[in-house]
Write an enzyme that holds these catalytic residues in place. Structure first.
Site, PDB file in Angstrom:
ATOM      1  CG  HIS A  74      -2.020  -0.988   0.871  1.00  0.00           C
ATOM      2  ND1 HIS A  74      -2.844  -0.535   0.970  1.00  0.00           N
ATOM      3  CD2 HIS A  74      -2.273  -2.225   0.172  1.00  0.00           C
ATOM      4  CE1 HIS A  74      -4.464  -1.550   0.890  1.00  0.00           C
ATOM      5  NE2 HIS A  74      -3.664  -2.482   1.391  1.00  0.00           N
ATOM      6  CE1 TYR A 202      -5.618   4.232   8.274  1.00  0.00           C
ATOM      7  CE2 TYR A 202      -5.539   4.571  10.100  1.00  0.00           C
ATOM      8  CZ  TYR A 202      -5.155   3.897   9.962  1.00  0.00           C
ATOM      9  OH  TYR A 202      -4.413   3.018   9.930  1.00  0.00           O
ATOM     10  N   PRO A 291      -4.920   1.085  19.111  1.00  0.00           N
ATOM     11  CG  PRO A 291      -6.922  -0.001  18.560  1.00  0.00           C
ATOM     12  CD  PRO A 291      -5.935   0.967  19.814  1.00  0.00           C
ATOM     13  CE  LYS A 295       4.578   3.210  13.460  1.00  0.00           C
ATOM     14  NZ  LYS A 295       3.810   2.496  11.663  1.00  0.00           N
ATOM     15  CE1 TYR A 383      -1.228   4.398   9.240  1.00  0.00           C
ATOM     16  CE2 TYR A 383      -0.027   3.032   7.309  1.00  0.00           C
ATOM     17  CZ  TYR A 383      -1.468   3.360   8.117  1.00  0.00           C
ATOM     18  OH  TYR A 383      -2.285   2.439   7.907  1.00  0.00           O
TER      19      TYR A 383
END
Ligand code: DHB
Length: 388
Positions: A74, A202, A291, A295, A383
């Site tokens: 991704h 998100y 969550p 990570k 990220y």
């Protein structure tokens, strides 16, 4: 019954199994125990996002190439703010990526690789306590599946036994840590449906937060913010779809049979100590993150990479300097990841009773991230994972 090994590892999760794998490659023998059965370990549903560095270590050290063949690369995520979609492009900002490959698949790969290499891996063996941490012969006292006591004496004991760690007491005492609890949780579902979007979404919506994730072409993972005490059975499937659809305005989710539901509590924790003498903690035993941002497992992998070098130096070269430096070096990354997980969480969720000021300020914060290259770059860097 007693056994002797160089490194006794409590916990056959990602941290414990990867450590035994990396140590095995350096010629350092270990015993791994876990209270669960192999089937339980391989079927526990956890997060699905691997940082680039996690993928590299799995692929380069020969755990399995399924992460590359079955896992999906991704190159970005979408942040949805008040109904507007904003892409965070990882390739463009940091030249890195993440892979969607569920944690239980990593565990299947690791277990198969360890058993294939002849690893002493004992399922159904429950650690009771760790003794003699400050001697050169620490020991794990455990019970096997038949209830018989097993003692494992080692040069080093590693607690990779998760957030309810038994080893932690030998290192920090029961309550030895920095702790934060959040007044919300995620309601997670697994459903039989094709993906609803190419990348993860998100979404901070007027109806609350939702995360649209994926598992495979046929199975999807989705979450929405809920009260931590929510009973998984309070909603009908129809109500679950209504809630999820209402939180991603602008996207029509592909619906399908929901075959698993769970509620994930949000906690941040960092143990005051990661090492006492010859006992060391890694992964969730040493720190837990909420969550958002996925990570948890990636942080465990980072600990294990550092600890492998430290144990190799100690056990093969009698050099303790890297082990002495391990807690501080590991905690440097741990606190950065704690901050990132806390920041993503707070930017995307509202606490019960939040005011209009809180809500509008949060949208201002999200816009200041998505409309700025510097903001998007920080998010992408954290990220995809800081280089190991
Ligand atoms: C998943 C979980 C996360 O916490 C996250 O930030 C992204 C994806 C998942 O389970 O797919």
């Amino acid at each position: 019954m007693s056994a002797r090994t160089r490194v006794a590892i409590i916990g056959a999760g990602p941290a414990g199994l990867l450590l035994s794998h990396l140590l095995g490659r350096c010629g350092v023998e270990s015993i791994v125990i876990d209270s669960r059965t192999r089937e339980q370990i391989e079927s526990t549903i956890r997060a699905g996002i691997l940082e680039q560095g996690t993928v590299e270590i799995l692929a380069e050290t020969g755990v399995s190439d399924r992460v590359l063949t079955v896992g999906q690369k991704h190159e970005g995520i979408e942040l949805r703010v008040a109904g507007e979609g904003h892409r965070i492009d990882f390739t463009d900002t940091v030249g890195r990526a993440v892979w969607l490959y569920p944690q239980h698949e990593v565990l299947k790969d690791l277990i198969a690789a360890r058993l294939g290499a002849g690893q002493d891996l004992r399922f159904g063996t429950t650690a009771v306590r760790v003794e003699d941490a400050t001697t050169s012969r620490p020991r794990v006292i455990a019970k096997d599946a038949e209830g018989r006591t097993v003692e494992i004496e080692a040069d080093v004991v590693v607690g990779a036994d998760g957030s309810r760690s038994v080893a932690r007491e030998a290192v920090t005492g029961t309550y030895g840590g920095y702790f934060r609890e959040y007044p919300f949780a995620w309601f997670g579902i697994l459903c039989e449906a094709p993906p609803s979007s190419e990348e993860l979404i998100y979404s901070n919506s007027p109806n609350g937060f939702a995360l649209i994730s994926q598992r495979s072409p046929e199975v999807q993972r989705m979450y929405f913010q809920c009260d931590p005490d929510t009973d998984t059975e309070v909603y009908t499937e129809e109500q679950l779809w209504e809630i999820l659809q209402s939180r991603v305005p602008g996207t029509t989710l592909n619906e399908g049979r929901i075959f698993q539901r769970d509620v994930l509590r949000f906690r941040s924790f960092v143990a005051h100590e990661m090492r006492r003498g010859r006992v060391v903690l890694v992964g969730d035993a040493a720190h837990t993150v909420p969550p958002t941002g996925a990570k948890g497992m990636n942080l465990a992998v980072a600990d294990v990479i550092l600890l492998t070098e430290a144990l190799r130096a100690l056990l093969l070269d009698q050099d303790e300097t890297l082990l002495d430096a391990f807690p501080e070096t590991a905690r440097h990354r741990v606190w950065k990841a704690q901050h990132f997980s806390w920041w993503m969480t707070n930017m995307l969720h509202l606490e019960p009773g939040a005011s209009d000021f809180d809500r509008l300020r949060q949208i201002g914060e999200l816009r200041s991230v998505v409309e700025s290259r510097a903001g998007r770059t920080y998010l992408a860097e954290a990220y995809t994972g800081w280089p190991l």
